[in-house]
Design an enzyme around this catalytic site. Structure first.
Site, short mmCIF file in Angstrom:
data_model
loop_
_atom_site.label_atom_id
_atom_site.label_comp_id
_atom_site.label_asym_id
_atom_site.label_seq_id
_atom_site.Cartn_x
_atom_site.Cartn_y
_atom_site.Cartn_z
N ASP A 223 6.70 48.62 22.12
CA ASP A 223 7.14 48.03 20.85
C ASP A 223 7.69 49.17 19.98
O ASP A 223 6.95 50.04 19.53
CB ASP A 223 5.95 47.34 20.17
CG ASP A 223 6.35 46.69 18.85
OD1 ASP A 223 7.44 46.99 18.34
OD2 ASP A 223 5.54 45.88 18.34
N TYR B 162 17.35 41.34 7.11
CA TYR B 162 18.17 41.90 8.19
C TYR B 162 19.25 42.83 7.62
O TYR B 162 19.45 43.95 8.11
CB TYR B 162 18.79 40.74 8.97
CG TYR B 162 19.61 41.14 10.17
CD1 TYR B 162 19.00 41.52 11.36
CD2 TYR B 162 21.00 41.11 10.12
CE1 TYR B 162 19.75 41.87 12.47
CE2 TYR B 162 21.76 41.46 11.23
CZ TYR B 162 21.14 41.84 12.40
OH TYR B 162 21.90 42.19 13.50
N LYS C 148 19.78 46.86 8.19
CA LYS C 148 21.01 47.40 8.78
C LYS C 148 21.71 48.37 7.82
O LYS C 148 22.33 49.34 8.26
CB LYS C 148 21.93 46.26 9.20
CG LYS C 148 21.36 45.40 10.33
CD LYS C 148 21.07 46.23 11.56
CE LYS C 148 20.62 45.43 12.75
NZ LYS C 148 20.37 46.26 13.94
P1 NDP Z 1 19.04 40.24 21.65
O1 NDP Z 1 18.16 39.36 20.85
O2 NDP Z 1 19.94 39.62 22.68
O3 NDP Z 1 18.17 41.40 22.37
C1 NDP Z 1 17.30 42.15 21.61
C2 NDP Z 1 16.69 43.25 22.46
O4 NDP Z 1 15.83 44.06 21.62
C3 NDP Z 1 15.83 42.75 23.59
O5 NDP Z 1 15.97 43.60 24.70
C4 NDP Z 1 14.41 42.85 23.02
O6 NDP Z 1 13.40 43.01 24.01
C5 NDP Z 1 14.53 44.11 22.20
N1 NDP Z 1 13.53 44.20 21.14
C6 NDP Z 1 13.42 43.45 20.01
N2 NDP Z 1 12.37 43.84 19.27
C7 NDP Z 1 11.79 44.87 19.94
C8 NDP Z 1 10.66 45.68 19.71
N3 NDP Z 1 9.88 45.53 18.61
N4 NDP Z 1 10.35 46.65 20.60
C9 NDP Z 1 11.11 46.82 21.72
N5 NDP Z 1 12.19 46.09 22.00
C10 NDP Z 1 12.53 45.11 21.13
O7 NDP Z 1 19.89 41.06 20.58
P2 NDP Z 1 21.43 41.50 20.57
O8 NDP Z 1 21.80 42.09 21.86
O9 NDP Z 1 22.25 40.41 20.01
O10 NDP Z 1 21.39 42.65 19.45
C11 NDP Z 1 21.21 44.02 19.77
C12 NDP Z 1 21.38 44.84 18.51
O11 NDP Z 1 22.68 44.59 17.96
C13 NDP Z 1 20.39 44.48 17.41
O12 NDP Z 1 20.03 45.64 16.70
C14 NDP Z 1 21.19 43.55 16.51
O13 NDP Z 1 20.72 43.56 15.20
C15 NDP Z 1 22.57 44.19 16.62
N6 NDP Z 1 23.66 43.29 16.28
C16 NDP Z 1 23.91 42.15 17.01
C17 NDP Z 1 24.97 41.32 16.67
C18 NDP Z 1 25.29 40.10 17.44
O14 NDP Z 1 26.22 39.39 17.03
N7 NDP Z 1 24.62 39.79 18.53
C19 NDP Z 1 25.82 41.62 15.51
C20 NDP Z 1 25.48 42.84 14.82
C21 NDP Z 1 24.44 43.63 15.21
P3 NDP Z 1 12.73 41.69 24.71
O15 NDP Z 1 13.80 41.11 25.62
O16 NDP Z 1 11.58 42.20 25.47
O17 NDP Z 1 12.38 40.75 23.60
#
Ligand code: NDP
Length: 247
Positions: free
Chosen positions: A63, A155, A159
């Site tokens: 985490d 959020y 960011k």
């Molecule tokens: P997803 O929800 O598809 O994936 C999130 C990932 O982060 C997963 O691998 C998850 O692991 C992991 N994760 C979340 N919380 C934790 C934690 N506490 N410890 C370890 N791992 C964690 O997200 P996205 O791919 O959409 O987003 C990725 C990044 O891009 C984020 O920072 C998001 O804010 C940013 N972003 C996304 C946008 C979008 O349109 N999608 C736009 C702008 C920014 P697990 O699978 O085990 O839960």
């Protein structure tokens, strides 16, 4: 070809993080360790997909909002990779609500997972990176950290915090040959945006000049550029990758 990098990527099981893991591996750019929180099946499937001798990949369950867990997981990472040249702080969550309805738990959860995590990882990796005399850190922010967004005060604050953190640390460690940059994606097709309905998608097209939602791979290639020596004179920057939404 340049020497292979060694990269640590948080949130590698899904979405953008997974695309970064796969881009780094498939292009031969880097050996990779990824962190994830709970998706054991996705982590195992990814490790299995790249289990041939050609690739070096390991998933670690940790985490990122928990300093002690990160410390332990980074030690394990360095044991596996030897050194870490590239850190990608990608893990993130949303808990959307209008502020009047937003609970303290929703606020804290997002700040801890998105911003505190960047502190944890960067602080812990910095000493070994300084010792090895260089590195590149890329923090995934968001366009809403620049513009704000109703229903996303937690959020957007996390960011925007990442952007301030990126610039401050870029100044602190530039003399150590460590570059720190941020990528601010717009709307990208992942689980995080999967709940958008047709109407929301349509209205997005009015504000995205390129008239489409982005693909995770389109973030991954930009992250790879910032991780590589091709961007050796770039630090402290926020690169928006959003189809022209914010300009
Ligand atoms: P997803 O929800 O598809 O994936 C999130 C990932 O982060 C997963 O691998 C998850 O692991 C992991 N994760 C979340 N919380 C934790 C934690 N506490 N410890 C370890 N791992 C964690 O997200 P996205 O791919 O959409 O987003 C990725 C990044 O891009 C984020 O920072 C998001 O804010 C940013 N972003 C996304 C946008 C979008 O349109 N999608 C736009 C702008 C920014 P697990 O699978 O085990 O839960």
């Amino acid at each position: 070809m340049a020497e292979k990098k060694r990269a640590l990527i948080t949130g590698g099981t899904r979405g953008i993080g997974r695309a970064i893991v796969e881009e780094f591996l498939q292009s031969g750019f880097a050996d990779v360790v990824f962190f994830y929180r709970s998706s054991d099946d996705a982590a195992n499937e990814l490790a299995e997909k790249y289990s041939s001798g050609e690739f070096k990949l390991k998933g670690i369950k940790a985490d990122v909002s928990d300093f002690t867990q990160v410390e332990k997981a980074v030690t394990e990472t360095i044991e596996f990779l030897g050194e870490v040249d590239v850190l990608v702080n990608n893990a993130g969550i949303t808990r959307d609500n209008l502020l009047l309805r937003m609970s303290e738990e929703e606020f804290d959860a997002v700040i801890n997972a998105n911003l505190k995590s960047v502190f944890n990882l960067t602080k812990i990796i910095l000493r070994p990176m300084i010792k090895q005399r260089g590195g590149s850190i890329i923090n995934i922010s968001s366009v809403v950290g620049i513009t704000g967004n109703p229903g996303q005060a937690n959020y957007s604050a996390s960011k925007a915090g990442i952007i301030g953190f990126t610039k401050s640390i870029a100044k602190e460690v530039a003399s150590r040959n460590i570059r720190v940059n941020s990528v601010a994606p717009g709307f990208i097709e992942t689980d995080m945006t999967g709940s958008l309905n047709e109407e929301q998608r349509k209205s997005l097209m009015d504000v995205i000049p390129l008239k489409r939602i982005g693909k995770a791979g389109e973030i991954a290639t930009v992250v790879k550029f910032l991780a590589s020596d091709d961007s050796s004179y770039i630090t402290g920057q926020v690169l928006t990758v959003d189809g022209g939404m914010v300009m």
